[in-house]
Design a protein around this motif. Sequence first.
Motif, PDB file in Angstrom:
ATOM      1  N   PRO A 150       4.130   3.683   1.652  1.00  0.00           N
ATOM      2  CA  PRO A 150       4.109   4.204   0.279  1.00  0.00           C
ATOM      3  C   PRO A 150       5.433   4.109  -0.456  1.00  0.00           C
ATOM      4  N   LEU A 151       6.561   4.083   0.280  1.00  0.00           N
ATOM      5  CA  LEU A 151       7.847   3.995  -0.399  1.00  0.00           C
ATOM      6  C   LEU A 151       7.994   2.684  -1.164  1.00  0.00           C
ATOM      7  N   THR A 152       7.273   1.643  -0.713  1.00  0.00           N
ATOM      8  CA  THR A 152       7.315   0.345  -1.387  1.00  0.00           C
ATOM      9  C   THR A 152       6.079   0.104  -2.243  1.00  0.00           C
ATOM     10  N   THR A 153       4.899   0.403  -1.695  1.00  0.00           N
ATOM     11  CA  THR A 153       3.656   0.106  -2.413  1.00  0.00           C
ATOM     12  C   THR A 153       3.306   1.141  -3.470  1.00  0.00           C
ATOM     13  N   GLY A 154       3.776   2.388  -3.280  1.00  0.00           N
ATOM     14  CA  GLY A 154       3.389   3.462  -4.179  1.00  0.00           C
ATOM     15  C   GLY A 154       2.019   4.024  -3.888  1.00  0.00           C
ATOM     16  N   VAL A 155       1.382   3.546  -2.822  1.00  0.00           N
ATOM     17  CA  VAL A 155       0.026   3.984  -2.470  1.00  0.00           C
ATOM     18  C   VAL A 155       0.101   5.005  -1.338  1.00  0.00           C
ATOM     19  N   GLN A 156      -0.429   6.188  -1.586  1.00  0.00           N
ATOM     20  CA  GLN A 156      -0.439   7.247  -0.586  1.00  0.00           C
ATOM     21  C   GLN A 156      -1.742   7.203   0.206  1.00  0.00           C
ATOM     22  N   MET A 157      -1.630   6.904   1.501  1.00  0.00           N
ATOM     23  CA  MET A 157      -2.804   6.855   2.367  1.00  0.00           C
ATOM     24  C   MET A 157      -2.887   8.138   3.187  1.00  0.00           C
TER      25      MET A 157
END
Length: 307
Positions: free
Chosen positions: A142-149
């Motif tokens: 998430p730190l790079t993609t911005g997507v929280q899984m």
Amino acid sequence: MARLDESARGVYLIAVTPFTETGALDLDGCDRMADFYLEAGATGLTLLGVMGEAPKLTTDESATIVNRVLKRVDGRVPIVVGVSSPGFAQMQALTGRVMDDGAAGVMIAPPGSLRTDDQIAGYYEQAAEMIGDVPFVLQDFPLTTGVQMSVPVIARIIKDIPTCVCLKHEDWPGLAKITALRKEGATARRVSILCGNGGVFLPEEMERGADGAMTGFAYPEMMTGVVENHAKGDMERARDLFDAYLPLARFEQQPGLGLAIRKYVLYRRGVLANPTLRKPGAALDPLSRAEVDRLMARLEKRLKELN
């Protein structure tokens, strides 16, 4: 080469992409790099990851790099290839090429537009449909993609998509997520968990239930040493090694400069002919290079003390 499966463990090193001073591919450098990683004890290699400058390569260049490294490795360890792309057509095409050449599997990161669990799960269902029966690594960064899984959506993907065989865990902070995923009954089946973030949390991640690392660091001996000693049950030795490397690993984790630092150290170690990043890319100023040189000297001194 056998395909990647849920039993993957050890250290799958994220490879840099060597370039000449002009930014052209350095294929001889790919050979030296592959030899270096294998000598360091790599269990596998991962090509075209975030730190492999994949977005700066054409599809043909990406396939060329993979083919070259596969030939050099010659089946000694499995190769995973990052195939993340804005569209599925490019992902499907690159996946087909690298799997035909002998890759063991692929790695897929989510696009930054995904926000809900349903969107994330739906994206991976479509991606899996496009690449067929190819095993893939679910990249949670998430730190790079911005997507929280969330843990539930990861568990959902594992349950619904049999070709998801490994989680590349790079959430930060993320130790509690590993514990939650390893809790009995949390997932329908046990998949491999290999961790990233330059290995700066590796001892704790191993003790939380990770199977190893899938990341890069200019001294991969740190990661292979930690994983090996964990397997032996000697966490004191693992932590002693980790502590020796930590100042340089911390320095390399700087956002924006991390890859430039990693390539400079690999250049200093004789792995790369030059530390070039393909544009756009940061370069180290003289003071930063001097700081890295000092950290390397202190590391070598400490390693001698540890024998």
